[in-house]
Write an enzyme that holds these catalytic residues in place. Sequence first.
Site, PDB file in Angstrom:
ATOM      1  N   ALA A 130       0.981  -1.149  -0.046  1.00 47.23           N
ATOM      2  CA  ALA A 130      -0.069  -0.235  -0.071  1.00 47.23           C
ATOM      3  C   ALA A 130       0.858   1.262   0.036  1.00 47.23           C
ATOM      4  O   ALA A 130       1.970   1.338   0.420  1.00 47.23           O
ATOM      5  CB  ALA A 130      -1.135  -0.199   1.104  1.00 47.23           C
ATOM      6  N   ASP A 182      -1.731  -6.418  15.423  1.00 46.64           N
ATOM      7  CA  ASP A 182      -0.285  -6.092  15.236  1.00 46.64           C
ATOM      8  C   ASP A 182      -0.297  -4.620  15.925  1.00 46.64           C
ATOM      9  O   ASP A 182       0.367  -3.635  15.285  1.00 46.64           O
ATOM     10  CB  ASP A 182      -0.164  -5.733  13.663  1.00 46.64           C
ATOM     11  CG  ASP A 182       1.323  -5.699  13.244  1.00 46.64           C
ATOM     12  OD1 ASP A 182       2.303  -6.130  14.094  1.00 46.64           O
ATOM     13  OD2 ASP A 182       1.674  -4.998  12.164  1.00 46.64           O
TER      14      ASP A 182
END
Length: 305
Positions: A166, A285
């Site tokens: 991304a 995460d």
Amino acid sequence: VASCVNAKGGPKGAPVPMTQDATWAADSPEEEPSQGEKPWARLVAINQNFPGCELLEDEVLVGRRQTNKVQVNHVNVSGIHCKIYRNDDVVFICDMSRNGTTVEGKRLRKETRVLEDGSEIVLVPSTKGNKKIGFHIHLTKKKRKITTGPEVKYDIRDEIGSGAFAQVKLCINRSTGEKFAIKIVDKKRFKLKNHSARPDALKSEVRILQQLDHKNIIKIEDVYEDEEKLSIVLELVEGGDLFDSIINHYEANDRGFDEQKAKHIFSQLIDATEYMHEKKVAHRDLKPENILLKDADTVKISDFG
């Protein structure tokens, strides 16, 4: 500078009939612009008794003061009424007046807004017997017409971050001028990296995150999708991440955060995590690199994958 012609196309200084005790003028260069110097916009007066102006400088002040590039001498116009300026290809107007500036029917009060080609700017609204004072702005550099995707609503600018699948870029709402971040996900790369058994895993995750509304979690503003990309418009946080803040603080002070600051940050993270868990959402995460700083005291959890 702004160079002007009157309503009949004559040079500045030619007699122009005026009404409602108002005059309109603008600075003109002593010499003609050089061959390569072309206006980036034109102001076309709504009231034909006033002259139109060509904008050459990136920033133009409009108002009653004689020092303004565009002078409008009227009792209801402020000394500096508004500022029109451009940043690359995006044109803005900032109201600086006591009574407000109306753009496309919406009155601005000490606010900034993006101007589009043809936008109507009104300094003084019409009253009984008097026409409104203002102009339309016409941009000389026309863009291709965009009909689909995030570019319809947002002007997408420079890259401010990137990852394995991304890019993150700055984007600006074309109507309000508000800044956001847009995360542009390459769907093919995402699938290869994550080996997801569910083709719709990414979209499912975005749908979940759209339901979250917490002061310490990055908020999703808009989502767009085509065959190749998923574009997620996010709240813009410009204070960097917690990891860099910890390292920079340690290098400058030879120690970590004091207990009070660490406690304040940790309290926000616990509050946001508890909220996510109540919504049946797990981050998976959570680390300093994925915690952004809105300011010195406020953190925002980001990058849910």
